[in-house]
Motif scaffolding. Structure first.
Motif, short mmCIF file in Angstrom:
data_model
loop_
_atom_site.label_atom_id
_atom_site.label_comp_id
_atom_site.label_asym_id
_atom_site.label_seq_id
_atom_site.Cartn_x
_atom_site.Cartn_y
_atom_site.Cartn_z
N TYR A 8 0.92 -0.77 -0.40
CA TYR A 8 0.05 -0.17 -0.07
C TYR A 8 0.37 1.14 -0.12
N SER A 9 2.20 0.97 -0.54
CA SER A 9 3.36 2.05 0.91
C SER A 9 3.24 3.48 -0.90
N ASP A 10 2.02 2.99 -2.33
CA ASP A 10 2.54 4.17 -3.30
C ASP A 10 0.81 4.68 -3.72
N ASP A 11 -0.19 3.83 -2.76
CA ASP A 11 -2.07 4.15 -2.43
C ASP A 11 -1.63 5.58 -2.39
N VAL A 12 -2.55 6.41 -2.37
CA VAL A 12 -3.22 8.22 -2.36
C VAL A 12 -4.87 7.75 -1.08
N MET A 13 -4.81 8.49 -0.34
CA MET A 13 -6.36 8.54 0.10
C MET A 13 -7.07 9.70 -0.66
N ASP A 14 -8.28 10.43 -0.69
CA ASP A 14 -8.41 11.09 -1.20
C ASP A 14 -7.94 12.61 -0.28
N PHE A 15 -8.29 13.80 -0.69
CA PHE A 15 -7.85 14.28 0.44
C PHE A 15 -8.73 15.25 1.36
N ASP A 16 -9.37 14.99 0.50
CA ASP A 16 -11.05 15.77 1.82
C ASP A 16 -10.83 14.53 2.88
N GLU A 17 -10.87 13.60 3.12
CA GLU A 17 -10.53 12.28 3.82
C GLU A 17 -9.21 12.09 4.57
N VAL A 18 -8.04 12.96 4.00
CA VAL A 18 -6.77 13.25 4.38
C VAL A 18 -6.93 13.90 6.09
N LEU A 19 -7.92 14.68 5.30
CA LEU A 19 -7.94 16.61 6.15
C LEU A 19 -9.20 15.92 7.73
N GLU A 20 -9.95 14.95 7.46
CA GLU A 20 -11.31 14.69 8.42
C GLU A 20 -10.39 13.73 9.61
N ARG A 21 -9.08 13.07 9.43
CA ARG A 21 -8.65 12.30 10.14
C ARG A 21 -6.72 12.35 10.76
N PHE A 22 -6.25 13.20 9.84
CA PHE A 22 -5.10 13.92 10.20
C PHE A 22 -4.51 15.09 9.85
N ASP A 23 -3.43 15.24 10.74
CA ASP A 23 -3.48 16.49 10.88
C ASP A 23 -1.58 16.50 10.14
N PRO A 24 -1.55 17.76 8.74
CA PRO A 24 -0.01 17.67 8.66
C PRO A 24 0.71 18.53 9.15
N VAL A 25 1.75 18.00 9.82
CA VAL A 25 3.03 18.64 10.25
C VAL A 25 4.16 19.32 9.01
N VAL A 257 4.24 18.42 -1.67
CA VAL A 257 3.28 18.67 0.04
C VAL A 257 2.04 17.66 0.34
N ARG A 258 0.79 17.87 -1.07
CA ARG A 258 -0.71 17.86 -1.37
C ARG A 258 -0.14 15.87 -1.53
N PHE A 259 0.76 15.27 -2.24
CA PHE A 259 1.10 14.31 -2.80
C PHE A 259 1.61 13.28 -1.05
N GLU A 260 1.83 13.99 -0.84
CA GLU A 260 3.26 13.02 0.48
C GLU A 260 1.72 12.85 1.56
N MET A 261 0.65 14.11 1.35
CA MET A 261 -0.35 13.91 2.56
C MET A 261 -1.07 12.81 2.28
N GLN A 262 -1.64 12.82 1.05
CA GLN A 262 -1.95 11.62 1.06
C GLN A 262 -2.03 9.96 0.67
N ARG A 263 -0.59 10.17 0.77
CA ARG A 263 0.15 8.68 0.41
C ARG A 263 0.46 8.39 1.98
N GLN A 264 1.07 9.10 2.61
CA GLN A 264 1.14 8.98 4.21
C GLN A 264 -0.18 8.91 5.06
N ALA A 265 -1.27 9.04 4.12
CA ALA A 265 -2.58 8.56 5.28
C ALA A 265 -3.26 7.16 5.21
N ALA A 266 -2.76 7.21 3.33
CA ALA A 266 -3.57 5.99 3.49
C ALA A 266 -2.29 4.78 3.34
N CYS A 267 -0.77 4.96 3.66
CA CYS A 267 0.16 3.99 4.46
C CYS A 267 -0.90 3.46 6.11
N LEU A 268 -1.12 5.01 7.21
CA LEU A 268 -1.10 4.61 8.25
C LEU A 268 -2.55 4.14 8.19
#
Length: 505
Positions: A8-25, A257-268
């Motif tokens: 799953y390491s290259d999967d991505v999550m929908d951006f809006d869903e990322v924001l519902e669950r995670f906070d980027p630093v 930045v946007r892609f890494e947010m989506q990719r890392q969220a899918a990993c988590l």
């Protein structure tokens, strides 16, 4: 038989869903090459674009017995950058050796600064597209030398991903470099990609205004490393970060930045471990790919460079440098906005389009602000879009645009002919005067030739003549069009209209 495990390491999550669950630093590391004539620790030329491996010397090649000598102007410009970033300037700082092994680092260590940087604890206020102000805290700005340059063969767009071989050019090894490191950028949420882009854009404008670098991201004189991690909403502990290396455009900063947010969220959410690693940004599709595991500070085995003395920056010297700081970009924008009578949204549009500095330079070269704006944000912006490049990458200077505007104002070119002249300059046919001469673009001033063309057009359009004499004076467009066609667009429309009116009256 064991079922294959899905990666799953290259999967991505929908951006809006990322924001519902995670906070980027975020954390941004920006490397700025200084435009000094020589390298940071030797007298070799620091000129960009010379033949590979011609600007080298024993010091930058790491040959035994070669000793470094500090470039005073490099130190002065480092202090200037630190002051412009509202940093504290250290009266005493040291160079250290950062040890690592890589083909583009001939010495197998880089001269840098570690725990005693020249500048620290500053900030830069940036403006987002809707006018929101955002303060980016600066942890440090330190001096170091650049590495050599690797050219990867066989990969897409010269990138290491998919490459089969690499060539090393040591011309860049030893070029003065300032690395500007932010403190963690928290709370940006959905605006994190936009904040990252705005910060890099503001920093680029700043170093260009200081005159210490051309900040050409496309040529590598300004490079961005973007660090990003995610944490569950409502928590405070930082997640594992990745570092996307050597991003070379504002658009790419935002996309990375946007892609890494989506990719890392899918990993988590798929229980895939996020590895602290470097990643490579792919210009072709806006994704990132694996690089190498990211070292910790201990891995670099920093120690003070025994060949270099401490850098002393007495308060009086720092204040002398402070007195040379130019008008800051944000102050200049406020002044220009007031002088030109622009609305806030008009000014933001010019800044976001990368046109403001070009327009200012065109005005400084003699053009009226309205004319300069019109050329850069309409015709030239269209040319840049067609070519898929930024405005600054068009092969035409503000001074050349100002000259074209002057030729139109003097009646030597029509707007249509002026556009042809601009096209020629962009195409590399020469400067404005050469293009105008070789293309034969200058407006025809032969009254006899224009009058003959008017007579011919009137004779060919008797119905227009009758309507005009009957009181419909708006029908002369067909006559003007015929004359312009006969003169290949080189007649002065105002002169043509005067002749038509004179003959029909």
């Amino acid at each position: 038989m064991t079922a294959p495990v899905y990666d799953y390491s290259d999967d991505v999550m929908d951006f809006d869903e990322v924001l519902e669950r995670f906070d980027p630093v975020m954390g941004m590391e920006v490397h700025v090459e200084l435009a000094t004539k020589t390298k940071m620790f030797s007298t070799s030329s620091a000129e960009f674009g010379d033949e590979p491996n011609t600007n080298v010397d024993p010091c930058s090649l790491g040959l035994p017995g070669a000793l470094p000598v500090v470039n005073k102007q490099g130190v002065e410009w480092a202090i200037k950058i630190g002051l412009a970033l509202n940093c504290d300037i250290a009266p005493f700082s040291r160079f250290a050796r950062k040890n690592y092994f890589y083909p583009d680092q001939p010495k197998n260590y880089q001269i840098s600064q570690y725990d005693e940087p020249i500048a620290h604890d500053g900030y830069l206020d940036v403006t987002l597209e809707d006018g929101t102000e955002w303060r980016i805290e600066i942890e440090r700005a330190h001096m170091e030398e650049d590495t050599g340059k690797l050219t990867h063969l066989g990969g897409a767009g010269g990138r290491i991903h998919g490459a089969t071989a690499s060539l090393v050019d040591c011309n860049r090894a030893g070029v003065p470099l300032i690395e500007i490191v932010t403190k963690p950028i928290e709370g940006a949420g959905e605006r994190a990609p936009e904040v990252a882009k705005a910060y890099v854009s503001a920093l680029r404008d700043l170093v260009k205004a200081l005159g210490v670098s051309d900040a050409r991201m496309d040529q590598g004189s300004m490079r961005v490393d973007s660090n990003l991690s995610l944490r569950e909403n409502g928590t405070t502990e930082f997640g594992t970060r990745t570092e996307t290396k050597n991003i070379n455009s504002l658009k790419s900063v935002e996309q990375a930045v946007r892609f890494e947010m989506q990719r890392q969220a899918a990993c988590l959410v798929n229980d895939v471990e996020i590895i602290q690693e470097t990643r490579h940004y792919q210009e072709t599709d806006g994704t990132t790919s694996k690089g190498r595991p990211k070292e910790t500070m201990a891995d670099y085995r920093y120690f003070n460079d025994p060949d270099l003395p401490p850098v002393l920056a007495p308060a009086e010297w720092v204040e002398e440098i402070r007195s040379t700081l130019p008008e800051m970009p944000w102050i200049r924008r406020a002044r220009i906005q007031k002088e030109w009578g622009l609305k806030d949204e008009e000014m933001r549009d010019l800044v976001n389009a990368g046109a403001l500095d070009l327009i200012i330079e065109t005005v400084e070269a003699g053009a009226a602000p309205g004319e300069a704006r019109s050329w850069w944000v309409s015709y030239l912006a269209g040319k840049a879009n067609e070519a898929g490049v930024e405005l600054t990458q068009l092969q035409i200077t503000p001074a050349q645009v100002a000259l074209v505007i002057a030729l139109v104002s003097e009646g030597k070119l029509t707007t249509k002919l002026a556009r042809q002249a601009v096209d020629g300059v962009i195409a590399g046919e020469g400067d404005v005067d050469k293009v105008v001469a070789e293309r034969g673009l200058e407006v025809v001033r032969d009254d006899g030739a224009i009058e003959a063309a008017v007579d011919e057009a009137l004779a060919a359009n008797p119905d227009v003549v009758e309507k005009y004499k009957a009181g419909n004076t708006k029908v002369t467009g067909a006559i003007v069009g015929a004359v312009m066609k006969a003169t290949r667009g080189k007649a002065d429309p105002a002169q043509v209209n005067q002749l038509i009116a004179k003959k029909l009256s």
